[in-house]
Design a protein around this motif. Sequence first.
Motif, PDB file in Angstrom:
ATOM      1  N   TYR A 139       0.819  -1.205   0.000  1.00 37.90           N
ATOM      2  CA  TYR A 139       0.000   0.000   0.000  1.00 37.90           C
ATOM      3  C   TYR A 139       0.853   1.255   0.000  1.00 37.90           C
ATOM      4  O   TYR A 139       2.008   1.267   0.444  1.00 37.90           O
ATOM      5  CB  TYR A 139      -0.942   0.019   1.206  1.00 37.90           C
ATOM      6  CG  TYR A 139      -0.295   0.438   2.510  1.00 37.90           C
ATOM      7  CD1 TYR A 139      -0.322   1.758   2.937  1.00 37.90           C
ATOM      8  CD2 TYR A 139       0.335  -0.500   3.328  1.00 37.90           C
ATOM      9  CE1 TYR A 139       0.252   2.146   4.136  1.00 37.90           C
ATOM     10  CE2 TYR A 139       0.915  -0.139   4.525  1.00 37.90           C
ATOM     11  CZ  TYR A 139       0.863   1.196   4.935  1.00 37.90           C
ATOM     12  OH  TYR A 139       1.449   1.565   6.107  1.00 37.90           O
ATOM     13  N   ALA A 140       0.258   2.289  -0.536  1.00 39.16           N
ATOM     14  CA  ALA A 140       0.747   3.664  -0.433  1.00 39.16           C
ATOM     15  C   ALA A 140      -0.510   4.510  -0.238  1.00 39.16           C
ATOM     16  O   ALA A 140      -1.143   4.426   0.812  1.00 39.16           O
ATOM     17  CB  ALA A 140       1.543   4.074  -1.664  1.00 39.16           C
ATOM     18  N   GLY A 141      -0.932   5.269  -1.296  1.00 39.66           N
ATOM     19  CA  GLY A 141      -2.214   5.951  -1.228  1.00 39.66           C
ATOM     20  C   GLY A 141      -3.361   5.019  -1.545  1.00 39.66           C
ATOM     21  O   GLY A 141      -4.531   5.352  -1.316  1.00 39.66           O
ATOM     22  N   SER A 142      -3.080   3.850  -2.076  1.00 41.97           N
ATOM     23  CA  SER A 142      -4.065   2.802  -2.360  1.00 41.97           C
ATOM     24  C   SER A 142      -3.486   1.471  -1.910  1.00 41.97           C
ATOM     25  O   SER A 142      -2.281   1.347  -1.682  1.00 41.97           O
ATOM     26  CB  SER A 142      -4.397   2.772  -3.860  1.00 41.97           C
ATOM     27  OG  SER A 142      -3.210   2.591  -4.628  1.00 41.97           O
ATOM     28  N   ALA A 143      -4.334   0.478  -1.782  1.00 37.09           N
ATOM     29  CA  ALA A 143      -3.901  -0.840  -1.314  1.00 37.09           C
ATOM     30  C   ALA A 143      -4.120  -1.873  -2.401  1.00 37.09           C
ATOM     31  O   ALA A 143      -5.112  -1.810  -3.139  1.00 37.09           O
ATOM     32  CB  ALA A 143      -4.661  -1.233  -0.052  1.00 37.09           C
ATOM     33  N   HIS A 144      -3.194  -2.847  -2.495  1.00 37.64           N
ATOM     34  CA  HIS A 144      -3.252  -3.826  -3.577  1.00 37.64           C
ATOM     35  C   HIS A 144      -2.835  -5.196  -3.058  1.00 37.64           C
ATOM     36  O   HIS A 144      -1.844  -5.324  -2.331  1.00 37.64           O
ATOM     37  CB  HIS A 144      -2.327  -3.402  -4.727  1.00 37.64           C
ATOM     38  CG  HIS A 144      -2.608  -2.004  -5.208  1.00 37.64           C
ATOM     39  ND1 HIS A 144      -3.557  -1.715  -6.146  1.00 37.64           N
ATOM     40  CD2 HIS A 144      -2.047  -0.814  -4.821  1.00 37.64           C
ATOM     41  CE1 HIS A 144      -3.582  -0.404  -6.358  1.00 37.64           C
ATOM     42  NE2 HIS A 144      -2.684   0.159  -5.560  1.00 37.64           N
ATOM     43  N   ARG A 145      -3.587  -6.216  -3.462  1.00 38.70           N
ATOM     44  CA  ARG A 145      -3.246  -7.594  -3.117  1.00 38.70           C
ATOM     45  C   ARG A 145      -2.143  -8.057  -4.052  1.00 38.70           C
ATOM     46  O   ARG A 145      -2.361  -8.287  -5.241  1.00 38.70           O
ATOM     47  CB  ARG A 145      -4.467  -8.498  -3.244  1.00 38.70           C
ATOM     48  CG  ARG A 145      -4.184  -9.950  -2.837  1.00 38.70           C
ATOM     49  CD  ARG A 145      -5.361 -10.863  -3.130  1.00 38.70           C
ATOM     50  NE  ARG A 145      -6.521 -10.549  -2.331  1.00 38.70           N
ATOM     51  CZ  ARG A 145      -7.631  -9.986  -2.790  1.00 38.70           C
ATOM     52  NH1 ARG A 145      -7.716  -9.665  -4.092  1.00 38.70           N
ATOM     53  NH2 ARG A 145      -8.653  -9.736  -2.011  1.00 38.70           N
TER      54      ARG A 145
END
Length: 321
Positions: free
Chosen positions: A141-147
């Motif tokens: 993650y940063a400004g968004s999260a990702h699997r």
Amino acid sequence: MSALAEFHFLRPGWLLALLPLGLIILGLLRRTDSSAPWRGLIAPHLLPHLLMTGETARASRGPVWLLAGVWCLAVLALAGPTWQRQALPFAEDRAALVIVLKVTPSMLAGDIQPSRLTRAVHKIGDLLARRPGALSGLVAYAGSAHRVMPLTRDGEIIRQFATELDPAIMPREGDAPGLALDLALDEFQRSNTGGSILLINDAMPADPDPALAARARQLGVSLHLLAVAAGPGVTPPPDSSPAPALDRRAMEDAARALGGSLTVVSVDDSDVDRLLGQFQRQLQVVAGEDSQWRDAGYALSWLVALGALTWFRRGWRVEAL
């Protein structure tokens, strides 16, 4: 709860086998009483001097008392004494770990050599190496999260994907750990399993969403933080990316609000050992109903076998009544 309070028998019906023991021992002792047949034929004051007494008499009763002891041990072993629980063999398979890694420019700071992000990836590799075959996943993650990787038993592929993470590939700048934790909890809900979430970052908001902690408790998931940043006393190298020093108090407050623990990165394996201890405690919670009482009767069987070996001694046998 103490072991004494937990003590019970798995198969208490076997304790009924102790009831006939008293009658059998009494009958055997009567048979070994050499004075019984002569009491009506020899004067009582002469009888003790004509029969074996002392050590000889006690020795003749040795096999009888040995039979009683072995019988009691065998009955106790069959009854299944227990006072501890143990996880079933498949319990560990159900305790998963989802690693949530912050991938922002601040994680490129060099106050932790070679950088915060690189050290974090090294720690991920160490953790996965100590959990071979266990379910693990990775969220970035940063400004968004990702699997990055759903739950898998292939720890090596997770380590490889973590090595390739860089702030430049993150689609949105920022710092949104709440989104990443939500995504990690989705992974547990989707797989219908419990376990632990390890959030690796260098800073946390002081007031994380309390709904995250409530949802984690509902799913049987524990939250843990690994702080990858140096304190104010460490001077970063001149070419280091700008990043604030570790605010330990803020991180502790965030961990407390999430109902979890805080571990600060170390140069040795002490941080990994501490985290593994936290995960192990959660494994015991996840095991919960998937546990069974440990049967201590197997240990007594060795004593029964040793007692039975004395029957091979000459003269050490008990004849049937």
